[in-house]
Design a protein around this motif. Sequence first.
Motif, PDB file in Angstrom:
ATOM      1  N   LYS A   1       0.330   6.954  -2.155  1.00 53.96           N
ATOM      2  CA  LYS A   1      -0.730   6.405  -2.425  1.00 53.96           C
ATOM      3  C   LYS A   1      -1.065   6.080  -3.168  1.00 53.96           C
TER       4      LYS A   1
ATOM      5  N   GLU B   1      -8.877  -0.685  -7.219  1.00 53.48           N
ATOM      6  CA  GLU B   1      -8.129  -1.617  -5.544  1.00 53.48           C
ATOM      7  C   GLU B   1      -9.370  -2.665  -5.491  1.00 53.48           C
TER       8      GLU B   1
ATOM      9  N   MET C   1     -12.177   3.807   0.729  1.00 50.92           N
ATOM     10  CA  MET C   1     -11.039   3.273   1.223  1.00 50.92           C
ATOM     11  C   MET C   1     -10.882   2.326   2.802  1.00 50.92           C
TER      12      MET C   1
ATOM     13  N   VAL D   1      -5.146   5.936  -4.786  1.00 52.44           N
ATOM     14  CA  VAL D   1      -5.856   4.738  -4.630  1.00 52.44           C
ATOM     15  C   VAL D   1      -6.769   5.438  -5.871  1.00 52.44           C
TER      16      VAL D   1
ATOM     17  N   LEU E   1       0.871  -1.476   0.188  1.00 56.16           N
ATOM     18  CA  LEU E   1       0.233  -0.174  -0.693  1.00 56.16           C
ATOM     19  C   LEU E   1       0.366   0.971   0.236  1.00 56.16           C
TER      20      LEU E   1
ATOM     21  N   PRO F   1     -11.995   6.717  -4.555  1.00 58.84           N
ATOM     22  CA  PRO F   1     -10.917   6.520  -5.499  1.00 58.84           C
ATOM     23  C   PRO F   1     -10.559   7.924  -6.367  1.00 58.84           C
TER      24      PRO F   1
END
Length: 147
Positions: free
Chosen positions: A39, A45, A58, A41, A22, A104
Motif C-alpha cells: 500500500k 489520501e 494514517m 501511502v 487499500l 505520507p
Amino acid sequence: MAGTLDILQIQKLLPHRYPFLLVDKVVACEPGASLTALKNVTFNEPFFQGHFPSQPIMPGVLIMEALAQATALLTSQSDDKLGEGAVYYLAGIDNARFKRQVVPGDQLRLQVTYLKHKRHLWSFDCRAEVDGELAASAQIMCAVSVA
C-alpha cells in the motif's frame, strides 16, 4: 494461483473502490500459506485532511483494514471454490498493536500468514511494516460469503 496480482486483478477479487481500496499490489502469494502486498501511502489520501492537518498520520483502523483486505486476497487465492463473486467480511481482530506511525511517503508492506479455517471463517497472523520496521500487527479473522 501463486505469484503476484496487479490492481486490475485485485479489483476483480475485492469489491472495495476509492477511497477504500487499500491494497495497491500483491508482490508474493503462496496459496494456503502467505501473501505479501503493498500500500503506497500518499499525501493525497482523503483521511489526511482530518487526521491530522498539521501532522498527517494514517489512522490505525485503516492499517487494520488494509491487512484485512490482504487476508481476503489470500483467502481468494487459497480456495478454488471461491470466485470473483465471493465477498469477504472482517470478522475479528485480536491482539492489535501499533508500533510506528505511518505517514505520507511511506510504503506499507502487508504480510499475512494463514493460520486455520473452519467452514467460512479464516484466521491469519498479520503484520504491516514500513522499511522493515513493524508498524502494526494483529490476528485477523475474515468470513466468506459466496453469492
